[in-house]
Design an enzyme around this catalytic site. Structure first.
Site, short mmCIF file in Angstrom:
data_model
loop_
_atom_site.label_atom_id
_atom_site.label_comp_id
_atom_site.label_asym_id
_atom_site.label_seq_id
_atom_site.Cartn_x
_atom_site.Cartn_y
_atom_site.Cartn_z
CB THR A 143 4.15 -21.09 -13.86
OG1 THR A 143 3.08 -21.74 -14.56
CG2 THR A 143 4.85 -22.17 -13.03
CD GLU A 145 0.71 -26.08 -15.70
OE1 GLU A 145 0.92 -27.24 -15.37
OE2 GLU A 145 -0.36 -25.73 -16.26
CE1 TYR A 167 7.79 -24.60 -16.71
CE2 TYR A 167 5.51 -24.67 -15.94
CZ TYR A 167 6.60 -23.96 -16.41
OH TYR A 167 6.50 -22.59 -16.56
CE LYS A 171 9.25 -22.16 -14.53
NZ LYS A 171 9.93 -20.88 -14.77
#
Ligand code: NAP
Ligand code: F7E
Length: 358
Positions: A143, A145, A167, A171
């Protein structure tokens, strides 16, 4: 739909999709079935049916269903992963399952790490235990992110990572787990570093869907007001249908590699809201600053949008804009949707659904 043990008739390539009930899972599954794949999916036991997205894209009477088989399992349950992998014996494994909500990851950080970080490790262990390390092609849903507090704009495969949430941190573990399995065991494993992608199937508590649903409901007189968090956040938004095609293409390359998928444009939450409301015939004028800012209906003077700090995050990712040049060049990835077409499709779908429901 086949659940567990009942195997679908044999066809061409076999794929196992975790997170098959999610937004991307549904679009990817439809695409793979259309291409003739036998698709196996990992599904969680829920107190209410959780196949509504699959049902929307692949109607229950579609012949495509004959090549779809679901297996109960969970990324926190190693044995269930091994059973699913051994039963499906997939050529391709798409790991899309995750606790995918960034704000919620601050509320359930431990669980988010169990699923989004350790879950990936468990899945690789299942692949190795099943003796599939040499044959499988493994896609990991990484991601944007990961870029978090960005070191440069736009972000590409070489941009350093600085995740800003449980999160993102989970990840990051998953990202390196993929590289480690590629290097240590020679597994064909790739990271798709995907920027935000949306659709009418997007979860209702992500910003785009929250806005398009509210715009439709306000236009139909079913809701008074929309309350949001940070209106200044900027994201690079694309359409999920385009992005799942990119996932598939990543597994067709001769050697495994990591790719960014992005539209290359960024827009603020405020702009997204303005365009969505415009599409239901409501022109918004903004007044005030910070938590006092309001989106006002230009025609009536009614407040339609306000800010509520409960939607702020302990640490925010202010701006994401990706550079997908590598995927375009090496995979021939060409998204079909632009920003306005995405908003348009989402608003139309919500207007239609909301007009037909009480
Ligand atoms: P989504 O709609 O939230 O779907 C998540 C899927 O994961 C659902 O099928 C969910 O099952 C499943 N899941 C959650 N926890 C699980 C667990 N413990 N065990 C097994 N399955 C579990 O997410 P999405 O938007 O389709 O995103 C797909 C993947 O891409 C995710 O990994 C996400 O983090 C990543 N990603 C998404 C974006 C984006 O903009 N959409 C961008 C970059 C990366 P239930 O239906 O039972 O809840
Ligand atoms: O927030 C701001 C919020 O929750 C976008 C996931 O798919 O994409 C997604 O993560 C922005 C943020 O997505 C509200 O603060 C303002 O800046 O739609 P979102 P996300 O956090 O970007 C990445 C790439 C993933 O990998 C994730 O899985 O919008 N915002 N007001 C709000 N966000 C929400 N949800 N709700 C608000 O009221």
């Amino acid at each position: 739909m086949n659940i567990s043990k009942q195997k679908p008739p044999k066809s061409g390539r076999r794929a196992l999709v975790t997170g098959i009930t999610g937004q991307d899972g549904a679009y990817l599954t439809r695409r793979l079935l259309e291409l003739g794949y036998e698709v196996h999916g990992l599904i969680r036991r829920c107190s209410v049916p959780n196949t509504s997205r699959l049902d929307r894209l692949i109607p229950p009477d579609s012949p495509l269903r004959e090549r779809l088989c679901l297996h109960f399992g969970d990324l926190t349950d190693s044995a269930s992963l091994l059973r699913a992998v051994e039963s499906a014996r997939p050529d391709e494994l798409y790991n899309l399952a995750a606790q995918s909500h960034v704000r919620v990851s601050f509320d359930v950080p431990d669980y988010t790490a169990e699923v989004d970080a350790l879950g990936v490790l468990r899945l690789f262990e299942a692949v190795r235990t099943a003796g599939l390390a040499e044959k499988i092609r493994f896609y990991q849903a990484s991601t944007s992110e990961l870029f978090g507090k960005v070191a440069e704009t736009p972000q590409n495969e070489k941009t350093p990572f600085h995740p800003r949430s449980p999160y993102g941190v989970a990840k990051l573990f998953a990202f390196w787990t993929v590289l480690n399995h590629r290097e240590a065991y020679g597994i064909y494993a790739v990271n798709g570093i995907l920027f935000n992608h949306e659709s009418p199937l997007r979860g209702e508590n992500f910003i785009t869907r929250k806005i398009t649903l509210a715009a439709a409901r306000i236009a139909l007189g079913k809701q008074d007001r929309l309350t949001l968090g940070n209106l200044d956040a900027r994201r690079d938004w694309g359409h999920a249908a385009d992005y799942v095609e990119g996932m598939r293409l990543m597994l067709t390359a001769e050697t495994p590699d990591d790719y960014v998928l992005a539209s290359g444009e960024d827009h603020s939450v405020r702009q997204f809201a303005e365009i969505a409301f415009e599409k239901v015939g409501l022109a918004i004028r903004w007044e005030g600053k910070g938590i006092e800012e309001k989106g006002i209906d230009q025609k009536t003077g009614r407040v339609l949008i306000s800010v509520d700090p409960q939607f702020f995050r302990p640490a925010e990712v202010d701006l994401l804009r990706g550079d997908a040049a590598k995927a375009r060049k090496k995979l021939g990835w060409t998204p079909r949707y632009d920003f306005r077409a995405l908003v348009d499709e989402m608003v139309r779908a919500d207007l239609k659904n909301e007009s037909n429901s009480p």
